[in-house]
Design an enzyme around this catalytic site. Structure first.
Site, short mmCIF file in Angstrom:
data_model
loop_
_atom_site.label_atom_id
_atom_site.label_comp_id
_atom_site.label_asym_id
_atom_site.label_seq_id
_atom_site.Cartn_x
_atom_site.Cartn_y
_atom_site.Cartn_z
N ASP A 71 0.81 -1.21 0.00
CA ASP A 71 0.00 0.00 0.00
C ASP A 71 0.85 1.27 0.00
O ASP A 71 0.49 2.26 0.62
CB ASP A 71 -0.92 -0.02 1.24
CG ASP A 71 -2.02 1.04 1.16
OD1 ASP A 71 -2.38 1.42 0.04
OD2 ASP A 71 -2.48 1.49 2.23
N CYS A 89 -21.55 -11.57 -4.64
CA CYS A 89 -22.36 -10.58 -3.93
C CYS A 89 -23.85 -10.75 -4.23
O CYS A 89 -24.70 -10.37 -3.42
CB CYS A 89 -21.92 -9.16 -4.30
SG CYS A 89 -20.31 -8.70 -3.63
N CYS A 92 -24.07 -3.17 1.83
CA CYS A 92 -22.95 -2.24 1.98
C CYS A 92 -23.25 -0.90 1.34
O CYS A 92 -22.82 0.16 1.83
CB CYS A 92 -21.67 -2.84 1.39
SG CYS A 92 -21.75 -3.22 -0.38
N CYS A 121 -13.74 4.42 8.55
CA CYS A 121 -15.11 3.93 8.67
C CYS A 121 -15.13 2.48 8.23
O CYS A 121 -14.47 2.10 7.26
CB CYS A 121 -16.04 4.76 7.78
SG CYS A 121 -17.77 4.23 7.82
N CYS A 139 -19.39 -0.46 5.75
CA CYS A 139 -19.67 -1.35 4.62
C CYS A 139 -19.10 -2.75 4.85
O CYS A 139 -19.62 -3.73 4.30
CB CYS A 139 -19.14 -0.76 3.32
SG CYS A 139 -17.35 -0.50 3.26
N CYS A 153 -21.50 -6.53 5.99
CA CYS A 153 -21.37 -7.53 4.93
C CYS A 153 -21.61 -8.94 5.45
O CYS A 153 -20.93 -9.39 6.38
CB CYS A 153 -20.00 -7.44 4.28
SG CYS A 153 -19.74 -8.68 2.98
#
Length: 384
Positions: A156, A211, A217, A264, A267, A271
């Site tokens: 990252d 999904c 989400c 946050c 979402c 799930c």
């Protein structure tokens, strides 16, 4: 000219791929997969996303040309990407209770312990070293002097499309919330990569998009940051607003932020696939300084010295003390009115920062207005 890796026997490469996965598990990773470096299908999607301006002030996302979608341009010679997955969800953090308690500060679960970057990069570097040691006999015996092995670990911190690569490597699929999902592990995990010039056998994704019709989400997002499934407008995302955004938080998003002061998780929390998530076994990800259960007013009263001390080795430190106060001021503005909350805010009215002062004044106005709106509440998720 970039040196090339010498031809290696197919059986050796097959055995090496198996060893890489075993070494990865020994280093603490939950899963290792190998992908090819072809992201041609992702390149137009990335360009369209950037053209819409959804990156907000994160100009760095588009500053590297095609290196993000063309691994060979980032590390010349790259043929494969070794993708790793490491669980991070700490146990005993009652995230939903904290979210619903307006006096508490909610910190994203990934940031409660030590910063993951150094930990994962160190382990990926160790993995790369073992690969080099395994390949060295072939390189040293090569008749061509310019043969070499190209490898580099990423966590990252570079233009890497980690989620599409991880999906290609069989670690899961990209869900409607744009995060990687795994049917046996949910989404509470970090990703890391090793770019390599070795022509290792690739894994095929065993998990298609699962999904289905679920939109939990998308519906739970406090700021409606998803224009459509599989697309995130970062400018509306609370993680962006509290971490990447360097200026004032737009007024329209302050009440929906609630008590979320760093990132946050809504979402992810809602799930259904996260019912299969496992708690992390890493001591480094254990919450520090009671950040998983602290009152907003307590954190707001930290001095800058206390902030720097208590966030040493933490991902939180990167936003700095000023933005930390900014975020907490918004949280306090959304908290139930009490003498403790109002007094804490009043004590920072003269803080030498226009950014902090603006948010403190907004927060105090919230408490002066008894008819102010109640913040949106998260729905109860179905996860551990």
């Amino acid at each position: 000219m970039v040196s090339s890796t010498p031809a290696l026997p197919t059986q050796f490469l097959d055995d090496l791929a198996a060893d890489i996965k075993r070494w990865g598990r020994e280093l603490g990773f939950q899963q290792i997969g190998i992908a090819d470096a072809d992201l041609s299908d992702e390149e137009p999607r990335l360009k369209a996303w950037l053209d819409k301006g959804y990156q907000g002030d994160m100009a760095w996302i588009g500053e590297h040309g095609n290196k993000r979608s063309r691994p060979d341009e980032l590390l010349p010679g790259t043929q494969r990407v070794i993708c790793a997955r490491l669980d991070y969800l700490p146990a005993d953090t009652d995230q939903i209770r904290i979210l619903k308690d307006g006096e508490k500060a909610y910190v994203s679960r990934y940031a409660l312990g030590r910063d993951y970057h150094k930990l994962i990069r160190k382990r990926l570097s160790q993995l790369a070293k073992r690969i080099e040691e395994a390949v060295e006999p072939y390189i040293s015996s090569s008749d061509t002097a310019d043969h070499d092995l190209q490898q580099r670990a990423f966590v990252d911190s570079a233009p890497v499309m980690e989620r599409p690569l991880a999906a290609k490597a069989g670690l899961g699929w990209v869900g409607k919330h744009t995060l990687l999902l795994n049917s046996q592990a949910g989404s509470w995990f970090f990703l890391g990569e090793v770019y390599t010039s070795l022509p290792l056998p690739v894994d095929t994704s065993e998990e298609h998009d699962r999904c289905g019709d679920c939109q939990a989400c998308l519906k739970v997002c406090p700021t409606d940051a998803f224009p459509r499934p599989y697309e995130l407008d970062a400018r509306r995302c609370i993680s962006y607003l509290t971490i990447e955004n360097k200026g004032a938080i737009p007024v329209e998003f302050r009440e929906p932020m609630g008590n979320r002061v760093f990132g946050c998780d809504d979402c992810q929390a809602i799930c259904p696939w996260n019912r299969y998530a496992s708690f992390s076994q890493e001591d480094s990800f254990t919450p520090r300084h009671q950040l998983d259960r602290s009152d907003l007013s307590t954190l707001f009263q930290w001095s800058e010295e206390e902030f720097l001390k208590n966030t040493e080795g933490s991902a939180i430190r990167r936003i700095g003390y000023e933005r930390w106060l900014r975020n907490l001021a918004v949280g306090l503005g959304n908290a139930p009115t009490s003498e403790t909350v109002v007094t804490a805010l009043q004590q920072k009215l003269d803080y030498p920062s226009e950014l902090v002062q603006e948010h403190v004044q907004w927060a105090l106005q919230q408490h002066a207005n008894p008819g102010r709106r109640r913040r949106r509440k998260i729905k109860a998720p179905r996860n551990p």
